[in-house]
Design an enzyme around this catalytic site. Structure first.
Site, mmCIF file in Angstrom:
data_model
loop_
_atom_site.group_PDB
_atom_site.id
_atom_site.type_symbol
_atom_site.label_atom_id
_atom_site.label_comp_id
_atom_site.label_asym_id
_atom_site.label_seq_id
_atom_site.Cartn_x
_atom_site.Cartn_y
_atom_site.Cartn_z
ATOM 1 N N PHE A 114 0.854 -1.191 0.000
ATOM 2 C CA PHE A 114 0.000 0.000 0.000
ATOM 3 C C PHE A 114 0.894 1.246 0.000
ATOM 4 O O PHE A 114 1.852 1.317 0.768
ATOM 5 C CB PHE A 114 -0.871 -0.029 1.251
ATOM 6 N N ASP A 185 1.861 -5.750 8.020
ATOM 7 C CA ASP A 185 0.648 -4.926 7.974
ATOM 8 C C ASP A 185 -0.542 -5.870 7.783
ATOM 9 O O ASP A 185 -0.579 -6.636 6.807
ATOM 10 C CB ASP A 185 0.763 -3.925 6.809
ATOM 11 N N TYR A 210 -11.179 -0.156 10.912
ATOM 12 C CA TYR A 210 -12.368 0.327 10.174
ATOM 13 C C TYR A 210 -12.673 -0.496 8.933
ATOM 14 O O TYR A 210 -13.660 -0.254 8.266
ATOM 15 C CB TYR A 210 -12.207 1.806 9.791
ATOM 16 N N LYS A 211 -11.800 -1.475 8.601
ATOM 17 C CA LYS A 211 -12.061 -2.343 7.445
ATOM 18 C C LYS A 211 -12.892 -3.537 7.931
ATOM 19 O O LYS A 211 -14.033 -3.353 8.325
ATOM 20 C CB LYS A 211 -10.739 -2.718 6.774
ATOM 21 N N ARG A 357 -12.684 -4.206 -7.259
ATOM 22 C CA ARG A 357 -12.363 -4.944 -6.041
ATOM 23 C C ARG A 357 -13.645 -5.242 -5.261
ATOM 24 O O ARG A 357 -14.468 -4.343 -5.046
ATOM 25 C CB ARG A 357 -11.417 -4.065 -5.206
HETATM 26 C C1 LIG Z 1 -6.057 0.825 4.434
HETATM 27 C C2 LIG Z 1 -4.579 0.698 4.531
HETATM 28 C C3 LIG Z 1 -3.813 1.701 5.152
HETATM 29 C C4 LIG Z 1 -4.466 2.959 5.640
HETATM 30 O O1 LIG Z 1 -3.721 3.637 6.593
HETATM 31 P P1 LIG Z 1 -4.433 4.769 7.469
HETATM 32 O O2 LIG Z 1 -3.339 5.427 8.174
HETATM 33 O O3 LIG Z 1 -5.418 4.086 8.366
HETATM 34 O O4 LIG Z 1 -5.157 5.684 6.524
HETATM 35 C C5 LIG Z 1 -2.435 1.485 5.289
HETATM 36 N N1 LIG Z 1 -1.858 0.357 4.818
HETATM 37 C C6 LIG Z 1 -2.582 -0.611 4.195
HETATM 38 C C7 LIG Z 1 -1.906 -1.840 3.695
HETATM 39 C C8 LIG Z 1 -3.953 -0.448 4.017
HETATM 40 O O5 LIG Z 1 -4.658 -1.366 3.372
#
Ligand SMILES: *Cc1c(COP(=O)(O)O)cnc(C)c1O
Length: 398
Positions: A114, A185, A210-211, A357
């Site tokens: 990400f 992660d 939140y996911k 997705r």
């Molecule tokens: C959703 C996601 C994030 C989001 O990070 P935030 O700081 O909560 O906005 C980071 N890394 C991955 C792999 C994600 O899927």
């Protein structure tokens, strides 16, 4: 522990005319959440005022709820805390891991990670100097790229775009054999599949709530530090609530014992109350049963798409061991197709450059969701319903 998924579905407040396949980005609202948050607002904040930090147990919420998430990710009791955002917690985990490897400079990650994780690594490397650099390789090339220059292997277990899953146990063992530490992660793992951090001997991990965990927009992140590192890993962001005695108001920083030191500042109590309501559901979920159900749903989705939508190309691995709980599909008009699908009541999302997705969450998704979603997707493609100007206009959030 058995899980009745018809019962869990009834615990969510989903609009009746919507098929929701985007819980991998923002989980839906549990029916109990509004009352739980209202209680914190009116009875705790409203009536107890500042005394709620003690009387309502606000100050312990990050540790208490961290342990409940810990069960879902195979973490030892007392090894998870909550706060801030995932980007911040990745920063802290990475900074701590680098500090524990002073003689090495390479952060190894993959090109599918990400962007925020990669940006955080780039920013931290630039700030630290001392030869710290980020090296990225293709996801399939990670294992071979681990050598004795690597300080930290930083990976997202399940690729946000394709749903491809790394082998956490094997890569952790490989990294540790080369003398490196690991930062995992779990953004698309926590609540999506069973994770066994302790069993994999992971060093650090972080993820969001939140996911798949359904804590609502802006829900705090969690961070895991293996007990063997927890009293030596520096917090990086050495805030007052990670201090050994915050209310001593000592001008000199002394880290708290254990993962508590990874706390930074005041916890987001309303968001934690929302998370607590969601964890009341999660506490009763058998993660092995969840995984079996998730694989049934994703298999069904893939089979139906391949039968009905010849123009879509599967981006997600077929092999059960190599995928998470989403199905991703390539199409050059992916954005417009997704907008047309959303207009027809099926909510997924789009990830550049060309990915549609769909997250499948057994707590509230069923075979009927899969079948109706694929029927409508097939219709959008067959009748070119996506080819209208309004579906090509890019919104800020895709
Ligand atoms: C959703 C996601 C994030 C989001 O990070 P935030 O700081 O909560 O906005 C980071 N890394 C991955 C792999 C994600 O899927």
């Amino acid at each position: 522990m058995t899980t009745d998924f018809a019962r869990t579905r009834a615990l969510f407040d989903l609009p009746p005319d919507v098929i929701y396949l985007d819980g991998n980005s923002l989980g839906p609202l549990p029916r109990a959440t509004p009352d739980r948050v209202a209680r914190t607002l009116t009875q705790e904040w409203g009536q107890m005022l500042i005394t709620a930090w003690n009387r309502a147990g606000w100050m312990e919420m990050p540790a208490r709820l961290g342990d409940r998430i810990g069960r879902l990710i195979g973490a030892e009791p007392g090894s998870v805390t909550l706060g801030d955002t995932l980007s911040v917690k990745i920063w802290q985990a990475l900074a701590a891991a680098l500090a524990l490897k002073p003689g090495r400079g390479v952060i190894l990650s993959d090109t599918g990670n990400f962007p925020s994780d990669l940006y955080i690594a780039q920013g931290l490397a630039a700030m630290l100097g001392r030869g710290v650099t980020l090296r990225t390789v293709a996801p399939e090339a990670v294992e071979a790229a681990i050598d004795d220059t690597v300080a930290v292997l930083m990976l997202t277990e399940v690729d946000y775009r394709t749903g491809r899953r790394h082998d956490m146990a094997a890569l952790t063992a490989r990294a540790q054999a080369a003398g490196a530490l690991t930062v995992w992660d779990l953004a698309h793992s926590a609540g999506a599949l069973p994770v066994d951090l302790a069993g994999c001997n992971a060093d650090f991990a972080a993820g969001c709530t939140y996911k798949y965990l359904n804590a609502g927009p802006g829900g705090p992140a969690f961070i895991y530090v293996a007990p063997r590192h927890a009293d030596t890993a520096p917090a990086g962001l050495s805030g007052w609530l990670g201090h050994e005695a915050p209310f001593a108001f000592d001008p000199d920083y002394r880290p708290a014992r254990g993962v508590e030191r990874m706390r930074v500042g005041t916890p987001p109590i309303l968001q934690l109350a929302a998370l607590e309501a969601s964890l009341d559901i999660w506490d009763s979920v058998d993660m092995a049963a969840l995984r079996a159900r998730s694989l049934e749903l994703t298999d069904r989705f893939i089979a139906r798409v391949e039968a009905a939508c010849p123009d879509l190309r599967l981006a997600t691995p077929r092999d059960h061991a190599r995928r998470g709980s989403q199905v991703s599909l390539h199409h050059p008009q992916g954005y417009a197709i997704m907008q047309a699908l959303i207009a027809r009541g099926v909510i997924g999302d789009f990830r550049a450059p060309d990915i549609l997705r769909f997250g499948l969450a057994p707590l509230y998704n069923t075979e009927a969701c899969v079948d109706a979603a694929v029927d409508r997707l097939a219709q959008v493609l067959r009748d070119r319903l996506w080819d209208r100007p309004e579906f090509h206009r890019r919104a800020r959030v895709t």
